[in-house]
Each structure stands twice: as structure tokens, then as C-alpha cells.
Design an enzyme around this catalytic site. Sequence first.
Site, PDB file in Angstrom:
ATOM      1  N   CYS A 136       0.823  -1.209   0.000  1.00 48.45           N
ATOM      2  CA  CYS A 136       0.000   0.000   0.000  1.00 48.45           C
ATOM      3  C   CYS A 136       0.861   1.264   0.000  1.00 48.45           C
ATOM      4  O   CYS A 136       1.387   1.669   1.042  1.00 48.45           O
ATOM      5  CB  CYS A 136      -0.932   0.005   1.218  1.00 48.45           C
ATOM      6  SG  CYS A 136      -1.979   1.467   1.298  1.00 48.45           S
ATOM      7  N   CYS A 139      -0.455   4.136   2.133  1.00 47.13           N
ATOM      8  CA  CYS A 139      -0.214   3.955   3.575  1.00 47.13           C
ATOM      9  C   CYS A 139       1.262   4.190   3.918  1.00 47.13           C
ATOM     10  O   CYS A 139       1.580   4.842   4.907  1.00 47.13           O
ATOM     11  CB  CYS A 139      -0.551   2.534   4.015  1.00 47.13           C
ATOM     12  SG  CYS A 139      -2.072   1.881   3.332  1.00 47.13           S
ATOM     13  N   ASP A 140       2.167   3.644   3.112  1.00 47.86           N
ATOM     14  CA  ASP A 140       3.568   3.565   3.528  1.00 47.86           C
ATOM     15  C   ASP A 140       4.529   4.435   2.710  1.00 47.86           C
ATOM     16  O   ASP A 140       5.702   4.558   3.076  1.00 47.86           O
ATOM     17  CB  ASP A 140       4.043   2.102   3.440  1.00 47.86           C
ATOM     18  CG  ASP A 140       3.236   1.197   4.372  1.00 47.86           C
ATOM     19  OD1 ASP A 140       2.763   1.701   5.411  1.00 47.86           O
ATOM     20  OD2 ASP A 140       3.071   0.009   4.054  1.00 47.86           O
TER      21      ASP A 140
END
Length: 322
Positions: A136, A139-140
Site C-alpha cells: 500500500c 499507507c507507507d
Amino acid sequence: MTTHTTRMLILGSGPAGLSAAIYGARAGMKPIVIQGIQPGGQLTTTTDVENYPGFADVIQGPWLMEQMQAQAAQVGTTLLWDTIVEVDLTRRPFRLVGDGGDTYRGDVLVIATGAQARWLGLESEEALKGKGVSACATCDGFFYRGKKVAVIGGGNTAVEEALYLTNHSPDVTLIHRRDSLRAERILQERLFAHPGVTVLWNKEVRRFVDGGGKAGLVALELEDTVTGATSRLDTDGGFVAIGHHPATELFRGHLDLDRDGYVAVTPGTTNTSVPGVFACGDVADKIYRQAVTAAGTGCMAALDAERFLQAAEFEEMAVAAE
Ligand code: NAP
């Protein structure tokens, strides 16, 4: 074997299911949430969460889910554990059956069973998840500011993730196993025009290379799918973007799924093809896939369910009065 009966049955206990529960409980629907084998959903396998609004400091995914569970219970949700093996959506109340034989009956059903990222299935990938390997970018990606990153895949997700990563990284490589992408043309054009992106065609990842200790991922070992030649790409982050599995097997044949297997909902609502059944979170979302969007659609599902029940009960009263 027990029969559990409620106005609002919710299957799944990630941010979508628990948000539906919080709103449903506060609307007096006394929800039952059935949690599966991963209570709390995908966030329980995440560590740092920096993008869930309301928390200026970094929080932990499992902690966030514990808070949501506690909040849902506090406002009147019953949380149960079971693996559902059978569904009957042909009439209301809808009926779900657990693998131990317990039955769950709900006047409305909210499906919030989520989706799982697909992985390449390499041992080195498993070992480096969270240490340079992620599924992701939204997200990261932030953790790779100024670093080299690679995205694996050739669909819309892979191209969107590669473009997203250019916000953080000056050096993004997209690795695809064929010589053409399946992503939409407009996304491809943006990708090819971006000076910070290199595309490696006809390459498969054979190994994620561990630098040891704090270094985590340092490189990818690649194999050319045409010539068989091997090569190495130094990188700090590897984003696997080869698709997702929505958890919808249980519902196949019982309501409409789209061609990728996600629950089909009427755009702008959580209504499925079966009146009284609602779907929220990643099980019905292949575009955004965020905890906050899952929570948002969970809230929508509870509001849609509450309005549906009000209308259905009004109709039943009118029929009874005739
Ligand atoms: P996808 O379209 O299924 O693409 C998966 C990609 O990963 C393909 O390019 C595939 O290669 C590659 N792949 C699969 N298994 C692999 C393996 N073992 N090793 C290497 N590569 C592998 O998945 P997606 O991109 O997640 O999209 C899923 C659905 O959501 C699609 O319908 C898509 O249009 C939609 N979506 C829409 C949006 C949007 O509208 N903004 C955003 C994201 C996703 P091959 O091409 O060789 O098969």
C-alpha cells in the site's frame, strides 16, 4: 447451537463494520458484529498509522482497532466470533450460519468482510513485509521520502501507486512481467510522461534482498520473462500492486458481484442488489481502500440500513392496518 437475532447483523470487524456498528447502535438497532479469523481486519497487521484523522502522533493499527471495538461495545454492539459458512438472503430476516452451527438472523445485513492484498508468494517477501516490502503506497509511501522505490504490477493500482510515490521519491521504478500495461490509457500516458519514473518491462521479481539489521530491503533480484537473464535493482522500498482478493466467496450467487468479484453497490450508496443488504469498506471498494474511507462507508451503510428499516416497518404497519 444458538440462534442470535438482531435488527442489524454486521459481518466483518474492520473500520467499516465497526463504524456501521457504532452508528447502528446509536440508532437503536442493537447490532451484532460477527468477527472472522482476523478481528479488526487489515489494520491489525499494520504498525504505524499516520493518516487516520484525529491523531497528531503516530498510532498503531492494532491499537486503533481496539479503540473502535471498545467504542462499538460501549454504545451497545454485541461482538461475536464465528466463521460463517452459509447465507440465506432470499427473505428477511436474513440468515447466516456459523461453522459450529450457530444461526444469526438480521432484519438487515451489512457486509464488511474486506479484501486482502495479493502477494507474489515469495519467502523473502514474507520476511521483509513491513521492512521495505509493502502492498500500500498510500499507507507507507511517506516513509520513503527521498528514497528509491519500486512498484510491481501493471494494472491501475500499480500505475496509480507509482505516480503517488513520485510525491515522495525522486526515483520510482515500475516492474511489469509483460511488455504492455493493463492500466487505463490516461494513467499510462501520465506514467510514461513522468521524468521520475522508469518502467522495466518483462521482469519478474525472484527475490527481495535483505540488507540485514535496520537496512531491511536493499534490492530486488529480477528475472527477464523473455530471455531468462537475471539482474539486480537496488531499492529501499518494494510495493507489490498485483491486485486484491475481496472476501466475497460466501456471497457468490446470492447477490451481484462486479467482474472483479467485489460486491456491486449502487454508486453513492451502500445498497447491494438485495434490498436490506448493504456493503461497505474494501469489499465494495477497489479504488480508495483506506481505513478512513472504509469507516466513512460503514457510517453510510448504517444510515442506509436505518432508513431501509424505517421504510419497511412503515410499510408493514400500513399493510397491517388495511
Ligand atoms: P489488476 O487490474 O488485476 O492488475 C494486476 C496486475 O498485476 C496486472 O498487470 C498483472 O499482470 C499483475 N500481476 C498479477 N499477478 C502477478 C504476479 N504473480 N507477478 C507479477 N505480476 C502480476 O489489479 P488492480 O490494478 O489492483 O485493479 C483491480 C481492479 O480495480 C481493476 O478493475 C481496476 O481497473 C480497478 N481499479 C480502478 C482504479 C480507478 O478507477 N482509479 C484504481 C485501482 C484499481 P498482467 O497484466 O500480466 O496480468
